[in-house]
Design a protein around this motif. Structure first.
Motif, PDB file in Angstrom:
ATOM      1  N   GLY A  72       0.833  -1.195   0.000  1.00 29.63           N
ATOM      2  CA  GLY A  72       0.000   0.000   0.000  1.00 29.63           C
ATOM      3  C   GLY A  72       0.864   1.239   0.000  1.00 29.63           C
ATOM      4  N   THR A  73       0.382   2.259   0.662  1.00 31.77           N
ATOM      5  CA  THR A  73       1.118   3.518   0.655  1.00 31.77           C
ATOM      6  C   THR A  73       2.470   3.396   1.347  1.00 31.77           C
ATOM      7  OG1 THR A  73       0.893   5.899   1.079  1.00 31.77           O
ATOM      8  CG2 THR A  73       0.146   4.404   2.826  1.00 31.77           C
ATOM      9  N   GLY A  74       2.629   2.398   2.236  1.00 37.14           N
ATOM     10  CA  GLY A  74       3.918   2.188   2.883  1.00 37.14           C
ATOM     11  C   GLY A  74       5.020   1.870   1.898  1.00 37.14           C
ATOM     12  N   ASN A  75       4.655   1.255   0.768  1.00 37.81           N
ATOM     13  CA  ASN A  75       5.640   0.890  -0.250  1.00 37.81           C
ATOM     14  C   ASN A  75       6.044   2.063  -1.129  1.00 37.81           C
ATOM     15  OD1 ASN A  75       3.656  -1.545   0.195  1.00 37.81           O
ATOM     16  ND2 ASN A  75       5.628  -2.411  -0.353  1.00 37.81           N
ATOM     17  N   ILE A  76       5.280   3.126  -1.105  1.00 36.13           N
ATOM     18  CA  ILE A  76       5.572   4.296  -1.938  1.00 36.13           C
ATOM     19  C   ILE A  76       5.847   5.501  -1.043  1.00 36.13           C
ATOM     20  CG2 ILE A  76       4.653   5.839  -3.712  1.00 36.13           C
ATOM     21  CD1 ILE A  76       3.103   3.466  -4.840  1.00 36.13           C
ATOM     22  N   ALA A  77       4.803   6.020  -0.412  1.00 34.71           N
ATOM     23  CA  ALA A  77       4.990   7.178   0.471  1.00 34.71           C
ATOM     24  C   ALA A  77       5.822   6.805   1.689  1.00 34.71           C
ATOM     25  CB  ALA A  77       3.629   7.716   0.906  1.00 34.71           C
ATOM     26  N   GLY A  78       5.651   5.576   2.200  1.00 36.81           N
ATOM     27  CA  GLY A  78       6.404   5.161   3.383  1.00 36.81           C
ATOM     28  C   GLY A  78       7.901   5.101   3.130  1.00 36.81           C
ATOM     29  N   VAL A  79       8.309   4.609   1.973  1.00 36.45           N
ATOM     30  CA  VAL A  79       9.738   4.556   1.632  1.00 36.45           C
ATOM     31  C   VAL A  79      10.290   5.969   1.498  1.00 36.45           C
ATOM     32  CG1 VAL A  79      11.425   3.810  -0.088  1.00 36.45           C
ATOM     33  CG2 VAL A  79       9.521   2.315   0.510  1.00 36.45           C
ATOM     34  N   ALA A  80       9.533   6.849   0.857  1.00 42.13           N
ATOM     35  CA  ALA A  80       9.965   8.239   0.710  1.00 42.13           C
ATOM     36  C   ALA A  80      10.139   8.903   2.066  1.00 42.13           C
ATOM     37  CB  ALA A  80       8.948   9.012  -0.131  1.00 42.13           C
ATOM     38  N   THR A  81       9.217   8.635   2.984  1.00 41.53           N
ATOM     39  CA  THR A  81       9.296   9.199   4.332  1.00 41.53           C
ATOM     40  C   THR A  81      10.517   8.667   5.081  1.00 41.53           C
ATOM     41  OG1 THR A  81       6.882   9.300   4.398  1.00 41.53           O
ATOM     42  CG2 THR A  81       8.039   9.537   6.484  1.00 41.53           C
ATOM     43  N   ALA A  82      10.754   7.364   4.956  1.00 44.31           N
ATOM     44  CA  ALA A  82      11.904   6.759   5.640  1.00 44.31           C
ATOM     45  C   ALA A  82      13.211   7.378   5.159  1.00 44.31           C
ATOM     46  CB  ALA A  82      11.916   5.251   5.409  1.00 44.31           C
ATOM     47  N   ILE A  83      13.347   7.590   3.856  1.00 40.49           N
ATOM     48  CA  ILE A  83      14.567   8.186   3.307  1.00 40.49           C
ATOM     49  C   ILE A  83      14.680   9.650   3.715  1.00 40.49           C
ATOM     50  CG2 ILE A  83      15.715   8.868   1.140  1.00 40.49           C
ATOM     51  CD1 ILE A  83      14.603   6.276  -0.096  1.00 40.49           C
ATOM     52  N   ALA A  84      13.561  10.347   3.740  1.00 38.08           N
ATOM     53  CA  ALA A  84      13.583  11.772   4.093  1.00 38.08           C
ATOM     54  C   ALA A  84      14.030  11.997   5.531  1.00 38.08           C
ATOM     55  CB  ALA A  84      12.200  12.390   3.872  1.00 38.08           C
ATOM     56  N   PHE A  85      13.632  11.137   6.443  1.00 43.79           N
ATOM     57  CA  PHE A  85      13.917  11.350   7.857  1.00 43.79           C
ATOM     58  C   PHE A  85      15.019  10.435   8.409  1.00 43.79           C
ATOM     59  CE2 PHE A  85       9.182  12.545   7.923  1.00 43.79           C
ATOM     60  CZ  PHE A  85       9.473  13.845   7.531  1.00 43.79           C
ATOM     61  N   GLY A  86      15.376   9.393   7.658  1.00 45.94           N
ATOM     62  CA  GLY A  86      16.430   8.496   8.117  1.00 45.94           C
ATOM     63  C   GLY A  86      17.589   8.375   7.148  1.00 45.94           C
ATOM     64  N   GLY A  87      17.497   9.057   6.011  1.00 45.79           N
ATOM     65  CA  GLY A  87      18.549   8.962   5.005  1.00 45.79           C
ATOM     66  C   GLY A  87      18.412   7.705   4.166  1.00 45.79           C
ATOM     67  N   PRO A  88      19.191   7.579   3.099  1.00 48.38           N
ATOM     68  CA  PRO A  88      19.136   6.384   2.246  1.00 48.38           C
ATOM     69  C   PRO A  88      19.382   5.087   3.020  1.00 48.38           C
ATOM     70  CG  PRO A  88      20.389   8.116   1.179  1.00 48.38           C
ATOM     71  CD  PRO A  88      20.136   8.584   2.576  1.00 48.38           C
ATOM     72  N   GLY A  89      20.115   5.157   4.134  1.00 46.87           N
ATOM     73  CA  GLY A  89      20.392   3.965   4.934  1.00 46.87           C
ATOM     74  C   GLY A  89      19.153   3.330   5.521  1.00 46.87           C
ATOM     75  N   ALA A  90      18.053   4.086   5.603  1.00 46.71           N
ATOM     76  CA  ALA A  90      16.808   3.516   6.123  1.00 46.71           C
ATOM     77  C   ALA A  90      16.351   2.342   5.259  1.00 46.71           C
ATOM     78  CB  ALA A  90      15.726   4.588   6.179  1.00 46.71           C
ATOM     79  N   LEU A  91      16.689   2.396   3.958  1.00 47.21           N
ATOM     80  CA  LEU A  91      16.295   1.308   3.065  1.00 47.21           C
ATOM     81  C   LEU A  91      16.989  -0.002   3.464  1.00 47.21           C
ATOM     82  CD1 LEU A  91      14.593   0.614   0.587  1.00 47.21           C
ATOM     83  CD2 LEU A  91      16.560   1.185  -0.854  1.00 47.21           C
ATOM     84  N   PHE A  92      18.246   0.081   3.888  1.00 41.93           N
ATOM     85  CA  PHE A  92      18.942  -1.120   4.354  1.00 41.93           C
ATOM     86  C   PHE A  92      18.225  -1.730   5.549  1.00 41.93           C
ATOM     87  CE2 PHE A  92      21.725  -3.006   7.531  1.00 41.93           C
ATOM     88  CZ  PHE A  92      22.320  -4.037   6.815  1.00 41.93           C
ATOM     89  N   TRP A  93      17.808  -0.886   6.485  1.00 37.90           N
ATOM     90  CA  TRP A  93      17.152  -1.412   7.688  1.00 37.90           C
ATOM     91  C   TRP A  93      15.752  -1.926   7.383  1.00 37.90           C
ATOM     92  CZ3 TRP A  93      20.069  -2.828  11.406  1.00 37.90           C
ATOM     93  CH2 TRP A  93      21.308  -2.205  11.589  1.00 37.90           C
ATOM     94  N   MET A  94      15.147  -1.438   6.313  1.00 33.32           N
ATOM     95  CA  MET A  94      13.900  -2.044   5.853  1.00 33.32           C
ATOM     96  C   MET A  94      14.171  -3.458   5.331  1.00 33.32           C
ATOM     97  SD  MET A  94      11.858   1.112   3.971  1.00 33.32           S
ATOM     98  CE  MET A  94      10.305   0.225   3.860  1.00 33.32           C
ATOM     99  N   TRP A  95      15.299  -3.633   4.605  1.00 30.33           N
ATOM    100  CA  TRP A  95      15.678  -4.969   4.140  1.00 30.33           C
ATOM    101  C   TRP A  95      15.942  -5.896   5.322  1.00 30.33           C
ATOM    102  CZ3 TRP A  95      19.919  -2.776   0.403  1.00 30.33           C
ATOM    103  CH2 TRP A  95      19.308  -2.213  -0.721  1.00 30.33           C
ATOM    104  N   ALA A  96      16.681  -5.376   6.308  1.00 25.83           N
ATOM    105  CA  ALA A  96      17.000  -6.192   7.489  1.00 25.83           C
ATOM    106  C   ALA A  96      15.724  -6.617   8.201  1.00 25.83           C
ATOM    107  CB  ALA A  96      17.906  -5.403   8.435  1.00 25.83           C
ATOM    108  N   MET A  97      14.772  -5.684   8.302  1.00 28.06           N
ATOM    109  CA  MET A  97      13.509  -5.993   8.969  1.00 28.06           C
ATOM    110  C   MET A  97      12.715  -7.034   8.190  1.00 28.06           C
ATOM    111  SD  MET A  97      12.018  -5.192  11.768  1.00 28.06           S
ATOM    112  CE  MET A  97      11.225  -6.775  12.023  1.00 28.06           C
TER     113      MET A  97
END
Length: 515
Positions: A72-97
């Motif tokens: 849902g929106t977590g896959n689009i807006a949620g990823v954008a939010t994670a990068i905006a507030f956690g930097g590109p590294g947030a994507l790695f921690w999404m993979w880890a999760m």
């Protein structure tokens, strides 16, 4: 009220919940001997060969219901939010999760299958955390506590899935459609409410049919289009990977100040997206017709991979490779900008607009339209899945009282409260369309966090039956059998559906032999 909700959200999503999610994922991975790696072929096989019945949906349909809630929106807006507030590294921690959460999802969804039951009104299969909390230890002295625990979870889930979470989805839809076509928020609200009313009133079978058609098509289409943009910028891929890993561990000095935020937002948005441990997956898992609970546990573990490793990764690579990102200090859009890709115009709101601008860098104008259409389908299916989960927990709260007839029309209490829930979720969707993104996401995070706290603590206590089922499944597979579940032989108490299911099979077999 806004300050109160923000404070409540910060308490719920404090470091202990982040560490709990990661720690439980590590523990379940080790205890299951990393089933998320060993059993990938079995996950795919079970998904392809599942069967449905008049009372239950197929494994594939249950997967689609689950993915409807996850994608849902977590896959689009949620990823954008994670990068905006956690930097590109947030994507790695999404993979880890996602990797660790696959084992968590297996445990909770296997428990959902073990302790499922039949709906007294529709005869459809129902299950989820509230059911396994109340049934798994019903034979022990802890029974009263866990019965109340199940009721609390059910009430929280009705609140979260019926009121708090749908508004996030509809809010992102409204923002994307406004960006793409300039449609007014109220017009989006009217259109979404009409479509949702048609689907959710049709029950779980119509929900499964709708999800089975829409989810695979839109997910594959979205991933393909995102990959086209990424590979068009193929020369950027090594830099994108370097940036993700450097940001995740603070190796890049620019992102050194947001390493903690990268972990927080990666885990938070990872759970929001793939829902591993949140307790939503077991509801769809319980609806499946399978011969052994572990089968649906495998299918739901695979759903975590589809959601995060495929869809979220496509979004993240798109945003970073096109430069459609901006990273803020202090985990707020009001903070100073510490890094940006250079593609976003000044004042761009954090959310789906990042992705729309990324797509527009290749297909000017068409990108915004594609994201708006994708979000429309993703969010609709997610809201429908939320309704199914809220209805399931409402049924649990009512119990046998749902069949009591009341009112001048002699309709049941269950039917009346179900209509009330349907009205509630439609109102929530309409309100979400006209709310600000910040307000909608705060409410959504509160709903996800409350469910995650209750469910993760609960499955840590009740994990044993899930691992018994896993070992039994593996043992029967080694013997060349198609595994069939017998809770009595495994010493699992409280799996009343499977006890009667086994007796029904024996009766049918005896009748066949007699003929």
């Amino acid at each position: 009220m806004t300050d109160f909700l923000n404070d409540l959200n910060s308490i719920i999503w404090s470091n202990p919940l982040v560490y709990l999610c990661l720690g439980v994922g590590v523990y379940f991975s080790i205890r299951s001997r990393f089933l998320q790696i060993r059993h990938v072929p079995e996950m795919i096989r079970v998904m392809r060969h599942g069967e449905s019945s008049p009372d239950g949906v197929s494994s594939f349909q249950a997967l689609m219901i689950s993915l409807a809630g996850r994608v849902g929106t977590g896959n689009i807006a949620g990823v954008a939010t994670a990068i905006a507030f956690g930097g590109p590294g947030a994507l790695f921690w999404m993979w880890a999760m996602a990797f660790l959460g696959a084992s968590t999802s297996f445990v909770e969804c296997t428990l959902g299958q073990i302790y499922k039951t039949r709906d007294p009104l529709t005869n459809e299969y129902r299950g989820g955390p509230a059911y396994y909390f109340s049934k798994a230890l019903a034979h022990t002295k802890a029974a009263p506590f866990f019965k109340v625990y199940g009721l609390v979870f059910a009430a929280v889930t009705v609140l979260a899935c019926g009121l708090l979470l749908p508004s996030v989805q509809s809010n992102s839809m409204a923002i994307a459609m406004s960006q793409a076509w300039g449609i007014a928020d109220w017009a989006v609200a009217v259109g979404v409410v009409i479509v949702l009313a048609f689907v959710i009133i049709g029950g779980v079978k119509r929900i499964a049919t709708f999800a089975t058609i829409v989810v695979p098509f839109m997910a594959v289409l979205y991933i393909l289009f995102a990959l086209v943009v990424v590979f068009t910028n193929a020369s950027q891929i090594p830099d994108v990977l370097r940036l993700i890993f450097a940001s995740a561990f603070g190796i890049d000095s620019v992102f050194g100040s947001v390493v903690g935020a990268a972990v927080m937002w990666g885990v938070k948005r990872g759970i929001y997206s793939n829902e591993a441990g949140q307790g939503t997956g077991p509801h769809a898992a319980a609806a499946a017709e399978v011969s052994h609970p572990a089968k649906q546990g495998f299918v739901q573990a695979f759903a975590v991979y589809v959601d995060t490793l495929f869809v979220c990764s496509a979004t993240g690579f798109l945003i970073i490779s096109t430069g459609a990102y901006r990273v803020f200090e202090g985990e707020s859009a009001d903070g100073a900008v510490i890094a940006e890709g250079g593609l976003l115009p000044g004042g761009t709101d954090v959310g789906p607009t990042f992705v729309q601008i990324g797509f527009d860098s290749m297909w000017s104008g068409a990108g915004s339209t594609f994201v708006a259409v994708s979000l429309a389908f993703f969010c609709l299916t997610t809201i429908i899945a939320y309704y199914y989960m809220a209805e399931t927990n409402l049924r649990f709260l009512m119990g046998k009282a749902s069949t009591i007839y009341i009112g001048p029309l002699r309709s049941t209490l269950g039917a009346n409260l179900t209509m009330l829930l349907q009205a509630l979720i439609l109102v929530s969707v309409a309100i979400g369309c006209v709310s600000t993104a910040s307000e909608a996401w705060t409410l959504g995070d509160i709903g996800v966090g409350l469910m995650a706290w209750l469910n993760i603590i609960g499955i840590l206590i009740l994990q044993q039956p899930a691992f018994k089922a896993l070992r039994d499944y593996e043992k029967q597979k080694k013997e060349g059998k198609d595994p069939i579940f017998d809770p009595v032989a495994l010493g699992i108490v409280g799996a009343t559906f499977w006890e009667s299911y086994g007796r029904a099979d024996d009766t049918r077999e005896a009748a066949t032999l007699a003929k």
